[in-house]
Design a protein around this motif. Structure first.
Motif, PDB file in Angstrom:
ATOM      1  N   ASP A 179       0.831  -1.204   0.000  1.00  0.00           N
ATOM      2  CA  ASP A 179       0.000   0.000   0.000  1.00  0.00           C
ATOM      3  C   ASP A 179       0.869   1.259   0.000  1.00  0.00           C
ATOM      4  O   ASP A 179       0.621   2.202  -0.747  1.00  0.00           O
ATOM      5  CB  ASP A 179      -0.916   0.029   1.229  1.00  0.00           C
ATOM      6  N   TYR A 180       1.897   1.269   0.865  1.00  0.00           N
ATOM      7  CA  TYR A 180       2.788   2.421   0.915  1.00  0.00           C
ATOM      8  C   TYR A 180       3.489   2.611  -0.417  1.00  0.00           C
ATOM      9  O   TYR A 180       3.557   3.720  -0.959  1.00  0.00           O
ATOM     10  CB  TYR A 180       3.826   2.240   2.019  1.00  0.00           C
ATOM     11  N   ALA A 181       4.039   1.532  -0.928  1.00  0.00           N
ATOM     12  CA  ALA A 181       4.770   1.629  -2.188  1.00  0.00           C
ATOM     13  C   ALA A 181       3.859   2.091  -3.314  1.00  0.00           C
ATOM     14  O   ALA A 181       4.216   2.965  -4.114  1.00  0.00           O
ATOM     15  CB  ALA A 181       5.391   0.271  -2.534  1.00  0.00           C
ATOM     16  N   GLY A 182       2.658   1.539  -3.367  1.00  0.00           N
ATOM     17  CA  GLY A 182       1.722   1.939  -4.399  1.00  0.00           C
ATOM     18  C   GLY A 182       1.303   3.395  -4.262  1.00  0.00           C
ATOM     19  O   GLY A 182       1.157   4.111  -5.258  1.00  0.00           O
ATOM     20  N   SER A 183       1.134   3.856  -3.008  1.00  0.00           N
ATOM     21  CA  SER A 183       0.756   5.251  -2.784  1.00  0.00           C
ATOM     22  C   SER A 183       1.846   6.199  -3.268  1.00  0.00           C
ATOM     23  O   SER A 183       1.567   7.244  -3.861  1.00  0.00           O
ATOM     24  CB  SER A 183       0.494   5.491  -1.300  1.00  0.00           C
ATOM     25  N   VAL A 184       3.110   5.830  -3.013  1.00  0.00           N
ATOM     26  CA  VAL A 184       4.216   6.676  -3.439  1.00  0.00           C
ATOM     27  C   VAL A 184       4.316   6.705  -4.953  1.00  0.00           C
ATOM     28  O   VAL A 184       4.541   7.748  -5.565  1.00  0.00           O
ATOM     29  CB  VAL A 184       5.536   6.178  -2.815  1.00  0.00           C
ATOM     30  N   LEU A 185       4.100   5.560  -5.593  1.00  0.00           N
ATOM     31  CA  LEU A 185       4.292   5.467  -7.038  1.00  0.00           C
ATOM     32  C   LEU A 185       3.130   6.061  -7.822  1.00  0.00           C
ATOM     33  O   LEU A 185       3.329   6.737  -8.826  1.00  0.00           O
ATOM     34  CB  LEU A 185       4.490   4.006  -7.432  1.00  0.00           C
ATOM     35  N   CYS A 186       1.912   5.820  -7.356  1.00  0.00           N
ATOM     36  CA  CYS A 186       0.766   6.245  -8.161  1.00  0.00           C
ATOM     37  C   CYS A 186       0.234   7.618  -7.794  1.00  0.00           C
ATOM     38  O   CYS A 186      -0.299   8.331  -8.619  1.00  0.00           O
ATOM     39  CB  CYS A 186      -0.376   5.232  -8.066  1.00  0.00           C
ATOM     40  N   CYS A 187       0.368   8.010  -6.527  1.00  0.00           N
ATOM     41  CA  CYS A 187      -0.273   9.254  -6.093  1.00  0.00           C
ATOM     42  C   CYS A 187       0.574   9.914  -5.021  1.00  0.00           C
ATOM     43  O   CYS A 187       0.145  10.096  -3.886  1.00  0.00           O
ATOM     44  CB  CYS A 187      -1.674   8.990  -5.564  1.00  0.00           C
ATOM     45  N   PHE A 188       1.822  10.218  -5.422  1.00  0.00           N
ATOM     46  CA  PHE A 188       2.815  10.696  -4.474  1.00  0.00           C
ATOM     47  C   PHE A 188       2.357  11.962  -3.756  1.00  0.00           C
ATOM     48  O   PHE A 188       2.478  12.075  -2.541  1.00  0.00           O
ATOM     49  CB  PHE A 188       4.131  10.960  -5.213  1.00  0.00           C
ATOM     50  N   ARG A 189       1.824  12.926  -4.501  1.00  0.00           N
ATOM     51  CA  ARG A 189       1.445  14.196  -3.884  1.00  0.00           C
ATOM     52  C   ARG A 189       0.296  13.999  -2.897  1.00  0.00           C
ATOM     53  O   ARG A 189       0.336  14.499  -1.777  1.00  0.00           O
ATOM     54  CB  ARG A 189       1.066  15.228  -4.945  1.00  0.00           C
ATOM     55  N   ARG A 190      -0.719  13.267  -3.312  1.00  0.00           N
ATOM     56  CA  ARG A 190      -1.860  13.069  -2.413  1.00  0.00           C
ATOM     57  C   ARG A 190      -1.436  12.295  -1.170  1.00  0.00           C
ATOM     58  O   ARG A 190      -1.875  12.587  -0.058  1.00  0.00           O
ATOM     59  CB  ARG A 190      -2.991  12.343  -3.128  1.00  0.00           C
ATOM     60  N   PHE A 191      -0.576  11.307  -1.327  1.00  0.00           N
ATOM     61  CA  PHE A 191      -0.114  10.520  -0.189  1.00  0.00           C
ATOM     62  C   PHE A 191       0.602  11.404   0.823  1.00  0.00           C
ATOM     63  O   PHE A 191       0.535  11.182   2.032  1.00  0.00           O
ATOM     64  CB  PHE A 191       0.815   9.416  -0.685  1.00  0.00           C
ATOM     65  N   ASN A 192       1.300  12.427   0.349  1.00  0.00           N
ATOM     66  CA  ASN A 192       2.041  13.324   1.230  1.00  0.00           C
ATOM     67  C   ASN A 192       1.185  14.426   1.823  1.00  0.00           C
ATOM     68  O   ASN A 192       1.635  15.143   2.708  1.00  0.00           O
ATOM     69  CB  ASN A 192       3.213  13.946   0.467  1.00  0.00           C
ATOM     70  N   GLN A 193      -0.019  14.596   1.354  1.00  0.00           N
ATOM     71  CA  GLN A 193      -0.885  15.656   1.867  1.00  0.00           C
ATOM     72  C   GLN A 193      -1.554  15.175   3.154  1.00  0.00           C
ATOM     73  O   GLN A 193      -2.558  14.477   3.131  1.00  0.00           O
ATOM     74  CB  GLN A 193      -1.930  16.031   0.811  1.00  0.00           C
ATOM     75  N   ARG A 194      -0.982  15.586   4.270  1.00  0.00           N
ATOM     76  CA  ARG A 194      -1.437  15.083   5.559  1.00  0.00           C
ATOM     77  C   ARG A 194      -2.118  16.181   6.370  1.00  0.00           C
ATOM     78  O   ARG A 194      -1.828  17.368   6.224  1.00  0.00           O
ATOM     79  CB  ARG A 194      -0.281  14.518   6.391  1.00  0.00           C
ATOM     80  N   MET A 195      -3.016  15.760   7.237  1.00  0.00           N
ATOM     81  CA  MET A 195      -3.675  16.655   8.179  1.00  0.00           C
ATOM     82  C   MET A 195      -2.846  16.691   9.456  1.00  0.00           C
ATOM     83  O   MET A 195      -2.947  15.822  10.318  1.00  0.00           O
ATOM     84  CB  MET A 195      -5.099  16.184   8.478  1.00  0.00           C
ATOM     85  N   HIS A 196      -2.010  17.704   9.576  1.00  0.00           N
ATOM     86  CA  HIS A 196      -1.118  17.844  10.720  1.00  0.00           C
ATOM     87  C   HIS A 196      -1.726  18.744  11.794  1.00  0.00           C
ATOM     88  O   HIS A 196      -1.136  18.976  12.843  1.00  0.00           O
ATOM     89  CB  HIS A 196       0.225  18.412  10.224  1.00  0.00           C
ATOM     90  N   THR A 197      -2.919  19.272  11.531  1.00  0.00           N
ATOM     91  CA  THR A 197      -3.631  20.128  12.480  1.00  0.00           C
ATOM     92  C   THR A 197      -3.950  19.349  13.754  1.00  0.00           C
ATOM     93  O   THR A 197      -4.353  18.183  13.691  1.00  0.00           O
ATOM     94  CB  THR A 197      -4.932  20.633  11.849  1.00  0.00           C
ATOM     95  N   LYS A 198      -3.781  20.002  14.897  1.00  0.00           N
ATOM     96  CA  LYS A 198      -4.073  19.356  16.178  1.00  0.00           C
ATOM     97  C   LYS A 198      -4.929  20.280  17.027  1.00  0.00           C
ATOM     98  O   LYS A 198      -4.560  21.442  17.268  1.00  0.00           O
ATOM     99  CB  LYS A 198      -2.770  19.031  16.917  1.00  0.00           C
ATOM    100  N   LEU A 199      -6.050  19.750  17.503  1.00  0.00           N
ATOM    101  CA  LEU A 199      -6.991  20.582  18.246  1.00  0.00           C
ATOM    102  C   LEU A 199      -7.837  19.713  19.166  1.00  0.00           C
ATOM    103  O   LEU A 199      -8.296  18.641  18.771  1.00  0.00           O
ATOM    104  CB  LEU A 199      -7.906  21.337  17.271  1.00  0.00           C
ATOM    105  N   LEU A 200      -8.006  20.171  20.384  1.00  0.00           N
ATOM    106  CA  LEU A 200      -9.038  19.628  21.281  1.00  0.00           C
ATOM    107  C   LEU A 200      -9.929  20.802  21.651  1.00  0.00           C
ATOM    108  O   LEU A 200      -9.454  21.790  22.233  1.00  0.00           O
ATOM    109  CB  LEU A 200      -8.429  19.009  22.536  1.00  0.00           C
ATOM    110  N   LEU A 201     -11.210  20.724  21.317  1.00  0.00           N
ATOM    111  CA  LEU A 201     -12.147  21.828  21.520  1.00  0.00           C
ATOM    112  C   LEU A 201     -13.334  21.343  22.351  1.00  0.00           C
ATOM    113  O   LEU A 201     -13.954  20.331  22.009  1.00  0.00           O
ATOM    114  CB  LEU A 201     -12.627  22.356  20.174  1.00  0.00           C
ATOM    115  N   VAL A 202     -13.650  22.053  23.405  1.00  0.00           N
ATOM    116  CA  VAL A 202     -14.723  21.671  24.315  1.00  0.00           C
ATOM    117  C   VAL A 202     -15.791  22.768  24.332  1.00  0.00           C
ATOM    118  O   VAL A 202     -15.500  23.924  24.664  1.00  0.00           O
ATOM    119  CB  VAL A 202     -14.176  21.425  25.736  1.00  0.00           C
TER     120      VAL A 202
END
Length: 654
Positions: A179-202
């Motif tokens: 899965d990792y290898a396929g993600s890098v080869l077929c859709c490298f940009r999308r695979f690297n687009q991560r949600m790094h946002t961190k929030l706890l909201l009450v």
């Protein structure tokens, strides 16, 4: 056959296998609907509390939100802000707020593990749902809970509890190598687009954002390596902006309900909704102590309410999911340009703390322009050393460009030590006994002894109090490599044993008046690939407190200073020129003599206090300790130099 053709054929074969396996494992839309129906049918709708406040515990910390809203006016907002430096406090604040919630809890994160701290938080969230609080959890797929049984159990736990996974490759929660290898080869940009946002909201009134994920090493609970991190707790009207941002991510097309993922759905179709596994805490006494403290009103008041700053203007600057394109709505990525505008507007000083000192071309242009001003603003940087970093590959990029940072940008760089002597951590809680040093070594390379902290000791590596070894963790937030489904890298071996620390805080202070705490690493990856968030507080007292915290991390007890070497007697110009040329080469960076190295402060009657590298007394007060102090270099020196050779090409994705 041409080697290049062989490499291309191998990549195509891996991609074909990955796509084939993914196709075989994919559920049909009808099957996904059935899996979602199984989860929905299993969800309990029983609420344990009939009170209007959902049986929330009395909390003076939650009360800060009520006070801030009551004291605010449309044109004169009031907020209360708390710097969460210590890991134990960051965990206690989260537990207390979850228990004090009355209506809604929204949690957004990059990493959510299943170790002691993560499982404790997860069980508290479930308990909140059962007493009537609406709970929503959004986790980036790359580091989501790697347990299909837990994810399946959560998907059908309660009508008040919902969990979604962001940007799942091949529609799965848990990826294998193909899965990792396929993600890098077929859709490298999308695979690297991560949600790094961190929030706890009450309850849309009090929120926590910053560097911490949900894993033991963010709360000083790991027996091998812990992050020196920082969050900020904000109570007041700006929490509404946090709520809007979370809602945008929750509604994004890339946010997929866990029960509709292929592997979780298959688990539900096969076994139904399982019961939550019984927690197997590594150190249950520590969990119990944290749980008790989180319910102690006096503890909460002393640790959070008393030190809270009353501030006015607060801004939550956060990317939207549109940064990853093809998302409905307006706006995209406000975080990077707004933070760059803050830096560019500095008049006297930028105090910057980042775990990964790697600059994009745009950032380099900004600092070059600032350097040309008369007088230029001072730029002071707190970052990791190779010994402290969780990501040696990224550090190698910083190492490659140190001459540029020091000479062209005018940075003053302080690199965090792996065994800081004065960190904001409860040393005694890490381990009651100090660690023996590795055979034949001490801090200077000989002898033996124990590494002592100011209030206790940093304990032995690799075990808990009773001697259990901890499992390997994903310690880096960088993407996994093409060659591994685990983290791309890990901390390097050191000359000494012990529970080491690595810097993970992302903060800035501009001109002593504007404070920034968030998730943004101020690097190309944060600018281009990850979604990020930051809390900006324009208040001199709060900014001074944050500056004091960062400067503590840069003190001689906690950091080395990076400075130019003493010029050789002969051929100094040639040495500098060859080093500069080698740095610029895209493939080979082989010149062994570097422009700068690490220095340790040596106090004496002549040098009672630290001085700047520009001070004429610097080389009398500091001693060079090598390019990679504390690291058990060996063959790793060559490894690091090879990595720097390819730095120019790797910078955008690191």
């Amino acid at each position: 056959m041409n080697p290049r053709a062989v490499s291309l054929a191998a990549r195509c074969a891996v991609l074909w296998l990955a796509l084939l396996c993914s196709a075989c494992a994919s559920l049909s839309e009808q099957q996904r609907g059935r899996a979602a129906g199984i989860a929905a049918a299993a969800r309990s709708d029983v609420v344990d509390c009939a009170q209007a406040d959902a049986c929330a515990i009395p909390s003076p910390l939650y009360g800060l939100g009520d006070r801030a809203l009551a004291e605010s006016a449309p044109q004169a907002p009031r907020h209360y802000a708390v710097i969460l430096d210590e890991g134990r406090d960051a965990l206690l604040a989260r537990l207390n707020l979850i228990r004090s919630a009355r209506q809604r809890i929204d949690l957004q994160t990059y990493i959510f593990d299943k170790d002691d701290s993560a499982r404790l938080v997860l069980d508290e969230l479930l308990a909140a749902a059962r007493r009537g609080v609406r709970v929503r959890v959004l986790i980036d797929q790359l580091s989501a809970i790697a347990d299909l049984e837990i994810l399946a159990a959560l998907s059908g736990a309660h009508t008040n509890f919902a969990i979604r996974i962001y940007n799942p490759s091949f529609g799965k929660a848990k990826l294998n190598y193909l899965d990792y290898a396929g993600s890098v080869l077929c859709c490298f940009r999308r695979f690297n687009q991560r949600m790094h946002t961190k929030l706890l909201l009450v309850d849309d009134r009090i929120g926590i954002s910053g560097g911490r994920n949900y894993q033991d090493d963010y709360y000083d609970w790991d027996a091998e390596y812990n992050f020196r991190d920082r969050d900020v707790l904000v109570a007041g009207p700006e929490a509404a902006a946090m709520a809007r941002n979370f809602q945008a991510f929750w509604n994004a097309r890339r946010s997929v309900p866990a029960e509709r993922l292929n592997d979780v759905g298959r688990t539900l179709l096969r076994d139904g909704v399982p019961a939550m596994p019984v927690p197997q805490y590594l150190r249950p006494e520590r969990v119990q102590a944290a749980s008790a403290d989180a319910a102690d009103v006096d503890v909460i008041r002393a640790r959070f309410v008393a030190p809270a700053f009353a501030v006015g203007e607060v801004q939550y600057v956060a990317d939207l999911p549109q940064k990853h394109r093809r998302e409905p709505g307006d706006g995209a990525a406000p975080a990077a340009p707004e933070l760059e505008a803050l830096i560019g507007g500095a008049q006297s000083e930028v105090l910057l703390q980042t775990p990964y000192l790697v600059m994009s071309k745009q950032a380099q242009a900004l600092f070059r322009e600032m350097r040309q001003r008369q007088p230029p603003p001072q730029v002071v940087v707190s970052t990791n050393s190779l010994a402290a970093t969780d990501n040696p590959i990224v550090y190698s990029m910083s190492f490659k460009y140190k001459r540029r940072y020091l000479r062209e940008f005018g940075f003053q760089i302080h690199e965090y030590k792996p065994f800081p002597e004065d960190a904001p951590v409860d040393y005694a809680a890490l381990m009651p006994e100090g660690p023996p040093l590795a055979a034949g070594t001490d801090g200077a390379g000989g002898g033996s002894g124990r590494l002592r902290g100011p209030s206790g000791s940093i304990g032995p590596s690799g075990g808990s109090q009773s001697g259990e070894t901890t499992r390997r963790l994903q310690r880096t937030e960088s993407r996994p490599s093409f060659f591994s489904s685990g983290a791309a890298t890990e901390p390097l071996p050191l000359k000494r044993a012990g529970v080491r620390m690595g810097l993970h805080a992302k903060s800035m202070v501009i001109d002593g008046r504007t404070a920034v705490i968030g998730t943004h690493n101020f690097d190309p990856r944060s600018e281009t690939y990850n979604t990020e968030a930051a809390v900006v507080i324009r208040d001199e007292a709060f900014a001074q407190a944050l500056a004091d915290s960062i400067r503590r991390d840069m003190s001689p007890r906690n950091a080395w200073v990076i400075a130019p070497r003493v010029k050789p007697v002969v051929f100094s110009g040639l040495d500098y020129s060859l080093g500069k040329v080698s740095e610029a080469l895209p493939v080979f960076d082989i010149w062994p003599w570097r422009y700068a190295t690490s220095y340790e402060f040596r106090p004496s009657p002549e040098c009672p206090l630290p001085v700047s590298p520009k001070d004429p007394a610097f080389h009398r007060c500091y001693v060079a300790v090598g390019d990679f102090p504390e690291v058990n270099v060996g063959a790793k020196w060559l490894y690091t130099r090879v990595l720097t050779a390819f730095g120019a090409g790797l910078v955008p994705i690191l």
